[in-house]
Design a protein around this motif. Structure first.
Motif, short mmCIF file in Angstrom:
data_model
loop_
_atom_site.label_atom_id
_atom_site.label_comp_id
_atom_site.label_asym_id
_atom_site.label_seq_id
_atom_site.Cartn_x
_atom_site.Cartn_y
_atom_site.Cartn_z
N ILE A 105 0.83 -1.22 0.00
CA ILE A 105 0.00 0.00 0.00
C ILE A 105 0.86 1.26 0.00
O ILE A 105 0.43 2.31 -0.47
CB ILE A 105 -1.00 0.04 1.17
N ASP A 106 2.09 1.16 0.49
CA ASP A 106 2.92 2.35 0.66
C ASP A 106 3.62 2.74 -0.64
O ASP A 106 3.71 3.92 -0.98
CB ASP A 106 3.97 2.04 1.74
N MET A 107 4.14 1.74 -1.37
CA MET A 107 4.90 2.08 -2.58
C MET A 107 4.46 1.30 -3.81
O MET A 107 4.99 1.51 -4.89
CB MET A 107 6.41 1.96 -2.36
N GLY A 108 3.48 0.41 -3.67
CA GLY A 108 2.85 -0.15 -4.85
C GLY A 108 3.39 -1.47 -5.37
O GLY A 108 2.99 -1.90 -6.45
N MET A 109 4.28 -2.13 -4.62
CA MET A 109 4.76 -3.43 -5.10
C MET A 109 3.60 -4.43 -5.07
O MET A 109 2.96 -4.60 -4.04
CB MET A 109 5.90 -3.93 -4.21
N PRO A 110 3.28 -5.07 -6.20
CA PRO A 110 2.11 -5.95 -6.21
C PRO A 110 2.27 -7.11 -5.22
O PRO A 110 3.38 -7.62 -5.03
CB PRO A 110 2.07 -6.49 -7.65
N VAL A 111 1.14 -7.55 -4.65
CA VAL A 111 1.22 -8.70 -3.73
C VAL A 111 1.78 -9.91 -4.45
O VAL A 111 2.48 -10.72 -3.85
CB VAL A 111 -0.14 -9.04 -3.07
N SER A 112 1.51 -10.04 -5.75
CA SER A 112 2.02 -11.21 -6.49
C SER A 112 3.55 -11.21 -6.47
O SER A 112 4.18 -12.25 -6.34
CB SER A 112 1.51 -11.19 -7.93
N ARG A 113 4.17 -10.04 -6.60
CA ARG A 113 5.64 -9.97 -6.58
C ARG A 113 6.17 -10.19 -5.17
O ARG A 113 7.19 -10.85 -4.97
CB ARG A 113 6.11 -8.62 -7.12
N GLN A 114 5.46 -9.64 -4.18
CA GLN A 114 5.90 -9.81 -2.79
C GLN A 114 6.11 -11.28 -2.50
O GLN A 114 7.05 -11.67 -1.81
CB GLN A 114 4.83 -9.30 -1.83
N ARG A 115 5.18 -12.12 -3.02
CA ARG A 115 5.25 -13.54 -2.67
C ARG A 115 6.31 -14.27 -3.46
O ARG A 115 6.74 -15.35 -3.06
CB ARG A 115 3.88 -14.18 -2.88
#
Ligand code: NAP
Ligand code: MG
Length: 491
Positions: A105-115
């Motif tokens: 939410i803070d800088m926009g990295m997609p949840v798909s990439r986070q994982r």
């Protein structure tokens, strides 16, 4: 996991209101009382606010870190430091969804990439292993048989860690882990566009049995809190990740007390597609090599060199790949490409689309702004790019690929190496000897063959020339946080 479940994971943290500074084991307001707001780039809405620390806060944090170094922290055994790192790893793993949600939410990295990107708890566990394996050596000397010499490897001291917004949690972990493993103390200054995960991470760390002052957090603006840290005579080393321009200013400012520096800076990395490459792998691989994290990756392979026989086919397929990427709200699990971090960065990237057109490159696809409130931009591909164009030499830090044709291997090695930067590099070929030859010839800190952008705790990452000094990750990062002392014993 649904978006609704995701949004619950950080509700308690966000509900507490403005983030504070962590100095000497206490959560405090900034001395000025001022706060900064942070915006969700998928929506443009303000999320929350956090303390705007300045020189007074930095001075208190450095003093606390010095006291910790001179006090109980120095008495921690390597095994105790290992325990701290393992305990932090457990907490980070238990709160992984919350921490990655905050970055999303803070800088926009997609949840798909986070994982799919690297695992912060694993990095902490890797350095937990090193904490008990740092040692000096017994050395030979030719002075006298009655003189005995050995070395000690000691913590460099107080580290000022300054990190960017494009991979906030990973950047923070890559500084905290070697600091704790080596017995240094630190003041962490996250980027103003992405401070939330660092605040939450330090909250988790504050629950551990760690002496006050070992880790301090001062959020704020780079030119204020960051510059104060760089100038402070009580700081022994700056560990900086960010732009080359700020890195240069840090080199100048560090002259005051000759601080040690490690600098992870920008790049304009080459990714070379040979005609014999498996294009079914090279197209998505090189494509995500540029577009992942909306192009906001220091080692993004933004100069895509393609050998002439497959140039037209590759360019068309790369454009089709870009067109097929799902751009949207970062919390949507189906989103592949999230927003750009801020309106300011979006405008900067759009400026490069103009520059490319003026320079005579052919925009094959992308560059449109979807009709939505966030800072979105469709991934863009420029073909017929020439080496001297600004879109081929300057770091854009957005979803913009520059495709350049080439004819033979010596030519492409020379052209790839013309960049002032030397961070990442990639190549795609089925010819093993060519793969080794080009990997050796590229003047970069990392080379990926037939797959772009992998990271691992055990593998060093760092740049040469204008991309910086030193390595992060791996055992090499430890050297950045240690000094060597020689001891002479005359018996
Ligand atoms: P940036 O503007 O250089 O900012 C990086 C950090 O430095 C932020 O915390 C920033 O604070 C702070 N800062 C700004 N001015 C400062 C000053 N005068 N003194 C001390 N600190 C100061 O970079 P960015 O725009 O956040 O990040 C993008 C850049 O980072 C790109 O160039 C990218 O290539 C590079 N990067 C490199 C790596 C790597 O490992 N090589 C990894 C990630 C990113 P505020 O932002 O809070 O003002
Ligand atoms: Mg933000």
């Amino acid at each position: 996991m649904t978006v609704a479940v995701e949004s619950g994971v950080a509700a308690e943290f966000l509900g507490r209101g403005p983030g504070r500074l962590f100095i000497g084991g206490q959560w405090v307001q900034a001395a000025s009382g001022e706060v900064l707001e942070t915006v969700n780039p998928s929506t443009g809405a303000v999320i929350t606010s956090f303390a705007r620390g300045g020189p007074v806060d930095v001075d208190r944090a450095v003093t606390a870190a010095r006291a910790a170094l001179a006090g109980p922290w120095a008495a921690f055994t390597p095994a105790q430091r290992q325990d701290v790192l393992l305990a932090l790893a457990d907490r980070v793993a238990a709160h992984a969804d919350e921490l990655s949600y905050l970055d999303t939410i803070d800088m926009g990295m997609p949840v798909s990439r986070q994982r799919s990107s690297f695992n912060p708890a694993q990095i902490l566990r890797y350095y937990a292993g090193w904490a008990t394996k740092i040692h000096g050596e017994t050395t030979a000397n030719s002075v006298s048989p009655s003189v005995f010499t050995y070395t000690l490897r000691e913590p460099v001291g107080v580290v000022g860690a300054i990190i960017p917004w494009n991979g906030p949690l990973g950047s923070a972990i890559m500084k905290i882990a070697p600091v704790l493993a080596t017995g240094c103390a630190m003041v962490l200054k996250p980027a103003e566009d992405a401070s939330l995960s660092s605040i939450r991470l330090v909250e988790l760390l504050a629950e551990l049995d760690l002496p006050a002052g070992v880790v301090n957090l001062v959020t704020g603006v780079g030119a204020e809190a960051g510059a104060a840290l760089v100038d402070h005579p009580g700081v022994d080393k700056i560990a900086f990740t960010g732009s080359t321009a700020v890195g240069q200013s840090i080199v100048r400012a560090a002259a005051g007390n000759l601080k040690r520096l490690s600098l992870e800076l920008g790049g304009k990395s080459p990714d070379i597609v040979f005609a014999d490459a498996d294009l079914d792998r090279a197209v998505p691989g090189a494509g995500m090599g540029v577009f992942a994290n909306t192009g906001q990756v220091c080692c993004a392979g933004t100069r895509v060199f393609v050998q002439r026989p497959v140039y037209e086919e590759f360019t068309a397929r790369l454009a089709a790949f870009a067109d097929g990427l799902r751009v949207g709200d970062s919390l949507d699990p189906g989103t592949q490409i999230g927003p750009i971090v801020s309106q300011r960065q979006l405008e900067r990237v759009c400026g490069y689309l103009e520059v490319g057109a003026q320079e005579g490159a052919r925009r094959v696809t992308g560059g449109q702004r979807p009709d939505s409130p966030g800072f979105f931009l469709r991934p863009a591909v420029f073909a017929d790019v020439a080496d001297g164009m600004r879109i081929a030499t300057e770091e854009i830090f957005g979803p913009v690929a520059s495709v350049l044709p080439f004819d033979d291997v010596d030519e492409v090695i020379a052209r790839a190496n013309t960049s002032q930067y030397g961070l990442g590099g990639g190549l795609w070929t089925q010819n093993l000897s060519r793969a080794h030859r080009v990997a050796h010839a590229l003047r970069t800190g990392v080379v990926w063959v037939n797959g772009y952008g992998y990271f691992d705790a055990a593998v060093p990452f760092g740049g040469h020339r204008m991309s910086g000094w030193g390595s992060e990750l791996s055992e090499h990062s430890l050297d950045e946080y240690l000094t060597v002392k020689a001891v002479w014993i005359t018996t």
